[in-house]
Design an enzyme around this catalytic site. Structure first.
Site, short mmCIF file in Angstrom:
data_model
loop_
_atom_site.label_atom_id
_atom_site.label_comp_id
_atom_site.label_asym_id
_atom_site.label_seq_id
_atom_site.Cartn_x
_atom_site.Cartn_y
_atom_site.Cartn_z
N THR B 23 -5.16 8.82 3.98
CA THR B 23 -5.48 8.03 2.80
C THR B 23 -6.45 6.93 3.22
O THR B 23 -6.34 6.38 4.31
CB THR B 23 -4.22 7.53 2.06
OG1 THR B 23 -4.61 7.09 0.75
CG2 THR B 23 -3.52 6.39 2.78
N CYS B 29 -2.78 -2.28 -0.89
CA CYS B 29 -1.92 -1.10 -0.96
C CYS B 29 -1.32 -0.82 0.41
O CYS B 29 -1.82 -1.27 1.43
CB CYS B 29 -2.72 0.12 -1.41
SG CYS B 29 -3.29 0.04 -3.13
N HIS B 46 0.50 6.47 -0.84
CA HIS B 46 -0.43 5.34 -0.98
C HIS B 46 0.13 4.46 -2.11
O HIS B 46 -0.15 4.69 -3.29
CB HIS B 46 -1.82 5.87 -1.32
CG HIS B 46 -2.90 4.83 -1.40
ND1 HIS B 46 -4.15 5.04 -0.86
CD2 HIS B 46 -2.95 3.60 -1.96
CE1 HIS B 46 -4.91 3.97 -1.09
NE2 HIS B 46 -4.20 3.08 -1.78
#
Lengths: 204, 160
Positions: B23, B29, B46
């Site tokens: 990711t 995040c 994620h």
């Protein structure tokens, strides 16, 4: 939050973008001493994961200047330069020979923040004249990093209420210098009602 | 060439060895990698926000409290067993230093906290983390070895 807007709402927001960006383009032209070409603003309702592809993908190195806007219609402004474009811009702004800026040092960081201030200030002034609402830009902050990382803080604000985000985007390009940037006005989730009300457009 | 599968923002995926799960561009995040070393099954989420509010969650992968149970269940479909799972976590940065830090500003820190609390409650040991700071991260989970690679633009890369 599903897609609550009609063609008319899109047109109104596009006009908001147009009016703001026109003034910002003039300010940028004065600052750089050269002509600035401006794209017709686009109004987008995008899934989170698609936003960074507007900027060349989530891992693309960018300089992002973020300003929160205090108002009855609060918003966030994000000005994004691909990193190599930011460096070209800094050469012009700081009077350095073209190609000499390769990283964003302290002076460059303040210069970029100032660019954010000037663009946001001129954008918001015309937006204020257009809507009759007051917009107060807060102190800008700068991040030089991957596009995905620069964007996700703004997207997180929408995450609580939606899976998509509304963006009013304009691209600026300095004629002959090959410097371009993206200007995003991102109304906070509850700001649209105030904008549409101020313009006399019905909105649920 | 190994197959690399990309996990988008507010998304998650499970896979079996030797697929690599990645990711890209984590800021506030958090990338959560779970791994079952015996079954060689990996999972990557994620996560964008700490908690889902309200009963209707349109996308459970977005929130720590709904993404992680879903990730575990997807890994079980590939033969993973919960008691063998281990965790590695990266991300949760504060990208912008604004003068008036509101709750949203500290979103990265709150994301990390929510993830770690969930892992502890689920009894999944945390083997390593690379969290906080003010820089972005791209991560890769190697489902063959359980190695978790963290890449940055200005701070090199490290293997957790």
């Amino acid at each position: 939050m599903t897609e609550p807007w009609s063609e008319l709402h899109y047109d109104v927001l596009k006009e908001v973008g147009n009016i703001g960006a026109g003034n910002a383009a003039t300010a940028l032209a004065q600052l750089l001493g050269q002509q600035i070409n401006m794209q017709v603003p686009s109004v987008m309702w995008l899934p989170f994961d698609d936003v960074s592809s507007r900027l060349g993908g989530p891992e693309k190195a960018v300089a992002g200047i973020l300003l929160n806007v205090d108002s009855t219609a609060p918003a966030t402004i994000l000005v994004v330069f691909p990193l190599e474009q930011a460096c070209l811009l800094l050469d012009v702004l700081l009077g350095r020979p073209q190609g000499s800026t390769v990283t964003v040092d302290e002076i460059s960081a303040s210069a970029l923040q100032e660019i954010g201030n000037i663009l946001a200030g001129s954008y918001l002034t015309s937006l204020s004249n257009f809507t009759g609402l007051t917009f107060v830009p807060m102190v800008p902050a700068l991040a030089v990093d991957m596009a995905g990382a620069v964007l996700d803080y703004i997207l997180a604000e929408f995450g609580q209420v939606a899976d998509q985000v509304l963006l009013i985007e304009t691209e600026f390009e300095a004629a002959g210098k090959d410097i371009y940037s993206y200007f995003f006005l991102v109304p906070k989730p509850d700001a649209l009602k105030a904008i549409f009300a101020a313009l006399g457009v019905g909105f649920e | 060439m190994r197959e690399i599968r990309r996990v988008g923002m507010a998304d998650l995926a499970a896979a079996v060895s030797p697929i690599i799960l990645t990711t890209i561009g984590l800021g506030s995040c958090v990338g959560v990698a779970l791994y079952d070393p015996k079954a060689k099954v990996g999972g990557l989420a994620h996560v964008m926000l700490p908690q889902s509010n309200g009963p209707v969650v349109s996308n459970p992968a977005k929130f720590a409290d709904t993404a992680l149970p879903l990730l575990v269940s997807k890994m079980q479909d590939y033969g993973a067993t919960t008691r063998r799972l281990t965790a590695k976590v990266a991300g949760g940065a504060q990208m912008f230093h604004l003068t008036s830090p509101t709750e949203t500003m500290r979103i990265g820190e709150r994301n990390v906290k929510a993830v770690l609390e969930w892992l502890e409650k689920a009894g999944i040991p945390l083997l390593a983390q690379d969290t906080g700071g003010n820089w972005g991260r791209t991560v890769e989970l190697n489902t063959e070895t359980g190695e978790f690679l963290v890449r940055t633009i200005a701070r090199g890369e490290k293997c957790l």
